[in-house]
Design a protein around this motif. Structure first.
Motif, short mmCIF file in Angstrom:
data_model
loop_
_atom_site.label_atom_id
_atom_site.label_comp_id
_atom_site.label_asym_id
_atom_site.label_seq_id
_atom_site.Cartn_x
_atom_site.Cartn_y
_atom_site.Cartn_z
N SER A 140 14.30 -1.79 4.97
CA SER A 140 13.78 -0.43 4.77
C SER A 140 13.42 -0.20 3.31
CB SER A 140 14.81 0.61 5.23
OG SER A 140 15.00 0.55 6.62
N GLY A 141 14.28 -0.66 2.41
CA GLY A 141 14.01 -0.53 0.98
C GLY A 141 12.78 -1.30 0.55
N ILE A 142 12.58 -2.48 1.15
CA ILE A 142 11.41 -3.30 0.82
C ILE A 142 10.12 -2.61 1.27
CG2 ILE A 142 10.23 -5.49 1.27
CD1 ILE A 142 13.08 -6.74 1.56
N TYR A 143 10.14 -2.08 2.49
CA TYR A 143 8.97 -1.32 2.95
C TYR A 143 8.66 -0.16 2.02
CZ TYR A 143 8.60 -3.56 7.57
OH TYR A 143 8.41 -4.45 8.60
N GLN A 144 9.68 0.59 1.64
CA GLN A 144 9.49 1.76 0.78
C GLN A 144 8.90 1.37 -0.56
OE1 GLN A 144 9.55 4.71 1.75
NE2 GLN A 144 11.37 5.34 2.87
N ALA A 145 9.25 0.19 -1.05
CA ALA A 145 8.78 -0.25 -2.37
C ALA A 145 7.40 -0.91 -2.32
CB ALA A 145 9.78 -1.23 -2.99
N SER A 146 6.89 -1.15 -1.12
CA SER A 146 5.65 -1.93 -0.95
C SER A 146 4.42 -1.03 -0.86
CB SER A 146 5.74 -2.79 0.32
OG SER A 146 6.83 -3.68 0.25
N ASP A 147 3.29 -1.63 -1.20
CA ASP A 147 1.99 -1.02 -0.96
C ASP A 147 1.27 -1.74 0.18
OD1 ASP A 147 1.73 0.90 -3.39
OD2 ASP A 147 2.33 -1.02 -4.27
N LEU A 148 1.46 -3.05 0.24
CA LEU A 148 0.84 -3.91 1.24
C LEU A 148 1.93 -4.74 1.92
CD1 LEU A 148 -1.91 -5.10 -1.21
CD2 LEU A 148 -2.50 -3.96 0.93
N VAL A 149 1.74 -5.05 3.20
CA VAL A 149 2.70 -5.86 3.95
C VAL A 149 1.96 -7.00 4.63
CG1 VAL A 149 4.43 -5.90 5.79
CG2 VAL A 149 4.21 -3.87 4.33
N TRP A 150 2.45 -8.23 4.46
CA TRP A 150 1.79 -9.41 5.02
C TRP A 150 2.02 -9.47 6.53
CZ3 TRP A 150 -1.40 -13.11 2.96
CH2 TRP A 150 -1.65 -14.24 3.75
N CYS A 151 0.92 -9.39 7.28
CA CYS A 151 0.96 -9.54 8.74
C CYS A 151 -0.17 -10.46 9.19
CB CYS A 151 0.82 -8.19 9.44
SG CYS A 151 2.03 -6.94 8.97
N CYS A 152 -0.62 -11.32 8.30
CA CYS A 152 -1.74 -12.22 8.59
C CYS A 152 -1.18 -13.52 9.17
CB CYS A 152 -2.56 -12.49 7.33
SG CYS A 152 -4.07 -13.41 7.64
N TYR A 153 -0.99 -13.53 10.47
CA TYR A 153 -0.28 -14.61 11.13
C TYR A 153 -1.23 -15.67 11.68
CZ TYR A 153 3.45 -11.13 10.89
OH TYR A 153 4.35 -10.20 10.46
N HIS A 154 -0.66 -16.83 11.98
CA HIS A 154 -1.41 -17.94 12.55
C HIS A 154 -2.11 -17.47 13.84
CE1 HIS A 154 -2.12 -21.83 14.51
NE2 HIS A 154 -1.95 -22.39 13.33
N PRO A 155 -3.31 -18.00 14.13
CA PRO A 155 -4.03 -17.58 15.34
C PRO A 155 -3.23 -17.73 16.63
CG PRO A 155 -5.50 -18.78 13.89
CD PRO A 155 -4.15 -18.87 13.26
N GLU A 156 -2.27 -18.65 16.67
CA GLU A 156 -1.45 -18.81 17.87
C GLU A 156 -0.50 -17.62 18.06
OE1 GLU A 156 0.60 -22.50 17.95
OE2 GLU A 156 -1.23 -23.72 17.98
N TYR A 157 -0.25 -16.87 16.99
CA TYR A 157 0.63 -15.69 17.07
C TYR A 157 -0.26 -14.45 17.14
CZ TYR A 157 4.72 -12.74 16.09
OH TYR A 157 5.73 -11.82 16.17
#
Length: 339
Positions: free
Chosen positions: A238-255
């Motif tokens: 939760s603290g990491i999300y609050q401190a972030s501007d961008l979040v990595w969700c660029c996953y492999h095409p199989e996912y």
């Protein structure tokens, strides 16, 4: 056991295991629909209890397809309803093996069984093909289950560590297990570039590194990233999300499926970085949430997209006004009616 406790036991939410986000789903569904939690593989030990339940929701069917079909058909024969939540419906459309074609045929057949309902966590408006294998498509609970008030209090220590390390720069966070399926190959290629905008962007990697990705940890550390190579708690996340501007969700095409990290980034009004043409990019567009799509096979174009968006990424205060209450209400009323 009292008569009251017997009645409570007849209303169940069942899952085979607690892995991944399953515990969160189990807790949410238990509270939302007033159901008692039940876990374990469907077997002689529990099949009668499941078959006799007055209300039964399979919180996820992905770990035990056979058990879900067996219980669902038995209950249908007894005139009872069964509902299942399908986390990975895209596997039905994998053309690389016979088992996937059998799986698709099984779900298409199950869709026609009275009193048996299957709901995907991706709307049919995003993935129309899912209508051939499921009853309905809903917004993933991970996109709305904590809106308004956070269930997990902010971990101020990790928040301050990140903000102090960033020193005014934007923050991009990679959260969870650091594996290839989560897009580490592309991230590794991006960090290899001399044009990585380390002067404008702090990369935070928070999660356990397998041995195969130790080189990524070293590389990230050398360019001044914050690397937390261990299990991170829910409060820390939760603290990491609050401190972030961008979040990595660029996953492999199989996912190519719904993602809890993506869902939480939307709830925290942080901009997800996604793979172009992925399911979650289409979900972002569907709900009018900002995202940064990357070309997975082109590190050069992906780096250009990150550099272009670092300066313009929206803050939490100006993020789109998302319909969290509507998503929750639709999920509740649709599933409750099917139960």
């Amino acid at each position: 056991m009292t008569q009251g406790s017997k009645a409570a036991a007849a209303h169940l939410v069942h899952m085979r295991s607690f892995g991944g986000h399953r515990r969160e789903y189990l807790t949410l569904f238990s509270r939302m629909f007033t159901l008692e939690a039940s876990t374990g593989k469907v077997s002689r030990r529990n099949i009668l209890r499941l078959a006799r339940a007055k209300r039964l929701l399979f919180g996820t069917i992905d770990d035990d397809y056979l058990g879900f079909f067996l219980v669902g058909m038995l209950r249908a024969a007894l005139g009872r309803r069964t509902v299942g939540v399908f986390l990975r419906p895209q596997t039905c459309f994998n053309t690389s093996g016979l088992r996937y074609r059998i799986k698709k045929a099984a779900f298409a057949t199950a869709r026609m069984i009275p009193r048996l309902s299957v709901f995907t966590i991706v709307p049919f408006s995003v993935a129309p093909e899912y209508a051939s294998i499921a009853t309905g498509g809903l917004i993933d609970p991970q996109m709305w289950d904590q809106y308004g008030s956070r269930n997990d209090p902010l971990n101020e220590e990790i928040y301050e560590i990140i903000k102090n390390k960033a020193a005014g720069r934007k923050v991009l966070s990679f959260i969870g297990s650091v594996t290839e399926i989560k897009g580490t190959r592309l991230l590794n290629d991006l960090l290899n570039s001399p044009d990585w905008p380390a002067d404008k962007l702090l990369l935070v990697i928070a999660g356990k590194f397998p041995h195969s990705n130790f080189d990524l940890a070293d590389k990230a550390d050398r360019i001044g990233s914050l690397v937390i190579d261990r299990y991170v708690t829910d409060q820390e996340i939760s603290g990491i999300y609050q401190a972030s501007d961008l979040v990595w969700c660029c996953y492999h095409p199989e996912y190519n499926q719904a993602s809890g990290i993506f869902g939480r980034s939307i709830q925290f009004r942080r901009t997800p970085i996604v793979r172009r043409h992925s399911i979650i990019e289409r979900v972002s567009k569907e709900v009018s949430a900002q995202c940064v799509p990357l070309d997975y096979e082109s590190p050069t174009r992906s780096l250009d997209a990150i550099r272009e968006n670092v300066a313009t990424v929206e803050s939490a205060e100006t993020f789109h006004n998302l319909a969290f209450e509507d998503w929750e209400s639709e999920f509740y009323h649709t599933v409750d009616q099917a139960l």
